[in-house]
Write a protein that holds these residues in place. Sequence first.
Motif, mmCIF file in Angstrom:
data_model
loop_
_atom_site.group_PDB
_atom_site.id
_atom_site.type_symbol
_atom_site.label_atom_id
_atom_site.label_comp_id
_atom_site.label_asym_id
_atom_site.label_seq_id
_atom_site.Cartn_x
_atom_site.Cartn_y
_atom_site.Cartn_z
ATOM 1 N N GLN A 93 0.827 -1.201 0.000
ATOM 2 C CA GLN A 93 0.000 0.000 0.000
ATOM 3 C C GLN A 93 0.864 1.255 0.000
ATOM 4 O OE1 GLN A 93 -3.348 -0.248 -0.342
ATOM 5 N NE2 GLN A 93 -3.377 1.986 -0.636
ATOM 6 N N SER A 94 2.015 1.193 0.661
ATOM 7 C CA SER A 94 2.884 2.370 0.766
ATOM 8 C C SER A 94 3.543 2.724 -0.565
ATOM 9 C CB SER A 94 3.969 2.136 1.825
ATOM 10 O OG SER A 94 4.951 1.222 1.368
ATOM 11 N N ILE A 95 3.471 1.825 -1.539
ATOM 12 C CA ILE A 95 4.006 2.143 -2.865
ATOM 13 C C ILE A 95 3.350 3.404 -3.407
ATOM 14 C CG2 ILE A 95 4.064 1.353 -5.280
ATOM 15 C CD1 ILE A 95 4.299 -1.511 -4.210
ATOM 16 N N LEU A 96 2.106 3.644 -3.023
ATOM 17 C CA LEU A 96 1.341 4.776 -3.547
ATOM 18 C C LEU A 96 1.620 6.087 -2.817
ATOM 19 C CD1 LEU A 96 -2.123 3.020 -4.021
ATOM 20 C CD2 LEU A 96 -0.252 3.245 -5.671
ATOM 21 N N ASP A 97 2.429 6.063 -1.750
ATOM 22 C CA ASP A 97 2.729 7.291 -0.999
ATOM 23 C C ASP A 97 3.263 8.367 -1.929
ATOM 24 O OD1 ASP A 97 1.962 5.917 1.216
ATOM 25 O OD2 ASP A 97 3.970 5.722 2.087
ATOM 26 N N GLU A 98 2.708 9.548 -1.823
ATOM 27 C CA GLU A 98 3.119 10.650 -2.689
ATOM 28 C C GLU A 98 4.348 11.395 -2.169
ATOM 29 O OE1 GLU A 98 2.114 11.513 -5.646
ATOM 30 O OE2 GLU A 98 0.560 9.977 -5.784
ATOM 31 N N LYS A 99 4.511 11.430 -0.841
ATOM 32 C CA LYS A 99 5.631 12.178 -0.273
ATOM 33 C C LYS A 99 6.359 11.328 0.774
ATOM 34 C CE LYS A 99 3.591 16.749 -1.048
ATOM 35 N NZ LYS A 99 3.182 18.029 -0.409
ATOM 36 N N PRO A 100 7.040 10.268 0.337
ATOM 37 C CA PRO A 100 7.775 9.415 1.280
ATOM 38 C C PRO A 100 9.048 10.098 1.755
ATOM 39 C CG PRO A 100 8.220 8.720 -0.948
ATOM 40 C CD PRO A 100 7.176 9.803 -1.050
ATOM 41 N N ASN A 101 9.638 9.567 2.804
ATOM 42 C CA ASN A 101 10.903 10.097 3.304
ATOM 43 C C ASN A 101 12.034 9.682 2.362
ATOM 44 O OD1 ASN A 101 12.587 11.336 5.455
ATOM 45 N ND2 ASN A 101 13.441 9.269 5.585
ATOM 46 N N LEU A 102 12.762 10.696 1.855
ATOM 47 C CA LEU A 102 13.824 10.446 0.888
ATOM 48 C C LEU A 102 15.158 10.959 1.406
ATOM 49 C CD1 LEU A 102 12.048 11.459 -2.451
ATOM 50 C CD2 LEU A 102 12.137 9.208 -1.364
ATOM 51 N N ILE A 103 16.225 10.270 1.025
ATOM 52 C CA ILE A 103 17.584 10.633 1.429
ATOM 53 C C ILE A 103 18.451 10.732 0.182
ATOM 54 C CG2 ILE A 103 19.631 9.947 2.742
ATOM 55 C CD1 ILE A 103 17.804 8.461 4.655
ATOM 56 N N CYS A 104 19.234 11.785 0.113
ATOM 57 C CA CYS A 104 20.115 11.983 -1.038
ATOM 58 C C CYS A 104 21.214 10.928 -1.024
ATOM 59 C CB CYS A 104 20.714 13.389 -1.009
ATOM 60 S SG CYS A 104 21.839 13.719 -2.398
ATOM 61 N N PHE A 105 21.363 10.230 -2.091
ATOM 62 C CA PHE A 105 22.328 9.138 -2.193
ATOM 63 C C PHE A 105 23.760 9.618 -2.007
ATOM 64 C CE2 PHE A 105 24.636 5.921 -4.850
ATOM 65 C CZ PHE A 105 24.309 4.798 -4.115
ATOM 66 N N GLU A 106 24.140 10.706 -2.669
ATOM 67 C CA GLU A 106 25.519 11.187 -2.602
ATOM 68 C C GLU A 106 25.832 11.856 -1.267
ATOM 69 O OE1 GLU A 106 27.595 10.165 -4.595
ATOM 70 O OE2 GLU A 106 26.253 9.412 -6.132
ATOM 71 N N GLU A 107 24.851 12.508 -0.642
ATOM 72 C CA GLU A 107 25.087 13.091 0.677
ATOM 73 C C GLU A 107 25.388 12.001 1.692
ATOM 74 O OE1 GLU A 107 21.874 15.534 1.891
ATOM 75 O OE2 GLU A 107 22.294 17.122 0.424
ATOM 76 N N TRP A 108 24.708 10.874 1.576
ATOM 77 C CA TRP A 108 24.986 9.729 2.456
ATOM 78 C C TRP A 108 26.435 9.314 2.317
ATOM 79 C CZ3 TRP A 108 26.972 4.934 2.100
ATOM 80 C CH2 TRP A 108 26.697 4.030 3.127
ATOM 81 N N LEU A 109 26.927 9.284 1.093
ATOM 82 C CA LEU A 109 28.300 8.860 0.860
ATOM 83 C C LEU A 109 29.286 9.822 1.524
ATOM 84 C CD1 LEU A 109 30.301 7.002 -0.577
ATOM 85 C CD2 LEU A 109 30.107 8.462 -2.599
ATOM 86 N N LEU A 110 29.027 11.125 1.409
ATOM 87 C CA LEU A 110 29.929 12.099 2.003
ATOM 88 C C LEU A 110 29.993 11.966 3.524
ATOM 89 C CD1 LEU A 110 29.044 15.221 -0.167
ATOM 90 C CD2 LEU A 110 31.148 13.869 -0.270
ATOM 91 N N LEU A 111 28.876 11.661 4.150
ATOM 92 C CA LEU A 111 28.831 11.523 5.593
ATOM 93 C C LEU A 111 29.688 10.375 6.085
ATOM 94 C CD1 LEU A 111 25.022 12.109 6.301
ATOM 95 C CD2 LEU A 111 26.917 13.608 6.943
ATOM 96 N N TRP A 112 29.840 9.339 5.258
ATOM 97 C CA TRP A 112 30.529 8.132 5.694
ATOM 98 C C TRP A 112 31.927 7.991 5.122
ATOM 99 C CZ3 TRP A 112 28.826 5.076 9.557
ATOM 100 C CH2 TRP A 112 27.507 5.303 9.967
ATOM 101 N N GLN A 113 32.406 8.970 4.379
ATOM 102 C CA GLN A 113 33.760 8.906 3.844
ATOM 103 C C GLN A 113 34.787 9.294 4.924
ATOM 104 O OE1 GLN A 113 33.683 11.350 0.324
ATOM 105 N NE2 GLN A 113 33.604 9.535 -0.980
#
Length: 216
Positions: free
Chosen positions: A196-216
């Motif tokens: 059912q959550s597939i239809l969510d219009e505004k799910p919580n999203l995280i920037c892929f590249e920002e995640w990488l910078l945080l963990w480098q």
Amino acid sequence: MEGRGFQKDEAVIIDDGSTDNSAEVCLEVLNGMPVRIIRNAISKFSNEIELRKMQWKETVKSNPEWILNLDADEVFKNRFKEEVRQLISDQEVDVYCFRLYDFRNETHYREDEHWFAHQYCRPFLVRYREGFECKWNDRPQHCGRFAENVFELPHKLSDIRLKHLGWVKKEDRMAKFKRYRELDPDGTYGSNEQYQSILDEKPNLICFEEWLLLWQ
């Protein structure tokens, strides 16, 4: 990935009744690599385990050394191309596991109570051991792409990340929502809440590249 001594690569493509030009796009991307295409006139995805067993059977016909199993909407970070030869040179490892990120648009992946696949590492790259007896999870949906006893082989986690782009387009999300509701209406093999959550219009999203910078 095929050929003792890493002499050559080969791609095995299962065209599971596609109605677009997916196979042709794969051929273009593979750019001259030897390819075998098996075309299913009728899709086997309604009984996914049949499709996964077919993938394995057709791939091992080539007597491969390593098997990289990706769906058409999955793409590794560029590091994979640069480091894969080093990975498969390790004689003490037979299975490599990676984190898969469910992208919701071109730059962001989804993370919430229903979408957290990237928090776990799953097998995508496996050394072929002739004589290894596969024990499959015979569920018709969400059965896994390799035999479920693959972790009996020595395995290792990799920090190279894998993008899953199958949820980026709204029309693809709607098609998957309808498919899962049809194939698993009671949530027997998955989760009705997630479907059912597939239809969510505004799910919580995280920037892929920002995640990488945080963990480098």
